[in-house]
Design an enzyme around this catalytic site. Structure first.
Site, PDB file in Angstrom:
ATOM      1  N   LYS A 103      -2.969  26.167  -0.132  1.00  0.00           N
ATOM      2  CA  LYS A 103      -3.231  25.600  -2.006  1.00  0.00           C
ATOM      3  C   LYS A 103      -3.519  26.967  -2.686  1.00  0.00           C
ATOM      4  O   LYS A 103      -4.242  27.475  -1.630  1.00  0.00           O
ATOM      5  CB  LYS A 103      -4.037  24.241  -2.928  1.00  0.00           C
ATOM      6  CG  LYS A 103      -3.685  23.030  -2.378  1.00  0.00           C
ATOM      7  CD  LYS A 103      -2.489  22.839  -2.821  1.00  0.00           C
ATOM      8  CE  LYS A 103      -1.798  21.011  -2.961  1.00  0.00           C
ATOM      9  NZ  LYS A 103      -1.225  21.375  -1.163  1.00  0.00           N
ATOM     10  N   SER A 129       5.068  21.373  -1.930  1.00  0.00           N
ATOM     11  CA  SER A 129       3.597  21.646  -2.919  1.00  0.00           C
ATOM     12  C   SER A 129       2.748  23.382  -3.514  1.00  0.00           C
ATOM     13  O   SER A 129       3.101  23.435  -4.459  1.00  0.00           O
ATOM     14  CB  SER A 129       2.247  20.926  -2.729  1.00  0.00           C
ATOM     15  OG  SER A 129       1.503  22.217  -1.544  1.00  0.00           O
TER      16      SER A 129
END
Length: 200
Positions: free
Chosen positions: A161, A124
């Site tokens: 993230k 990600s």
């Protein structure tokens, strides 16, 4: 020379001369290299380096300076815990979460708060250079700024993230154009990523 204390500069110069010439510099050569006028000052620094266990000298010989590399490595590195999994409700550094340790330069650790390494799973964050299998070096800190890369706890799993605090929600943005952001009302921020290690 780069800004550093004289003792560090002397030690680095000795190592450099040993690598390049195969023998250590004289005290006068050290004086010239680190811009000291007094040989007695250099002798004082050498004595302190010897007391620290990072060099060894033979007082009967003018150039007999031995660098104790194993001692140096041990003194200049410190282990931080490697966290394999993160469990909700338990401290991030609980014994059951720690899988291994990872050595970092002590100067790096000294300038940070509590550090740990987290194994990255998934892709990600590939567009920012964080790949599956990497070790993210994380500073344990729940106070982060918009745009910083964080480790956030969502339920019983940790995710890495980019953090954005919007008006009514938190956006955890992946760095992978094929993935959508995670939108949550609140989440626990464990820390921020301050470095990445990749084993080749």
């Amino acid at each position: 020379m780069a800004r550093q204390n004289k003792q560090e500069a002397i030690y680095e110069f000795i190592k450099e001369q040993l690598r390049e010439k195969g023998y250590p510099p004289s005290v006068r050569e050290i004086c010239n290299a680190v811009e000291l006028r007094s040989t007695s000052t250099v002798h004082g620094h050498l004595k302190r380096l010897e007391e620290k266990g990072v060099i060894r000298r033979d007082p009967t010989k003018p150039r007999a300076i031995e660098v104790l590399e194993h001692s140096i490595m041990k003194k200049e590195m410190v282990d931080i815990p490697v966290v394999g999994t993160v469990t909700a409700g338990k401290p991030i550094l609980a014994v059951e979460n720690i899988e291994d340790t990872f050595a970092l330069p002590i100067n790096y650790v000294r300038n940070k708060k509590q550090l740990f390494a987290l194994k990255i799973k998934g892709d990600s964050m590939i567009d920012t250079g964080i790949l599956d299998g990497d070790l993210a070096i994380v500073e344990k800190n729940n106070s982060v700024l918009n745009g910083e890369i964080v480790v956030a706890l969502l339920g019983d799993r940790a995710t890495v993230k980019r953090f954005f605090k919007e008006k009514d929600y938190i956006r955890l943005q992946p760095e992978n154009e094929t993935m959508e952001p995670i939108i949550v009302k609140q989440c626990e921020i464990i820390g921020k990523v301050v470095g990445v290690y990749r084993k080749y």
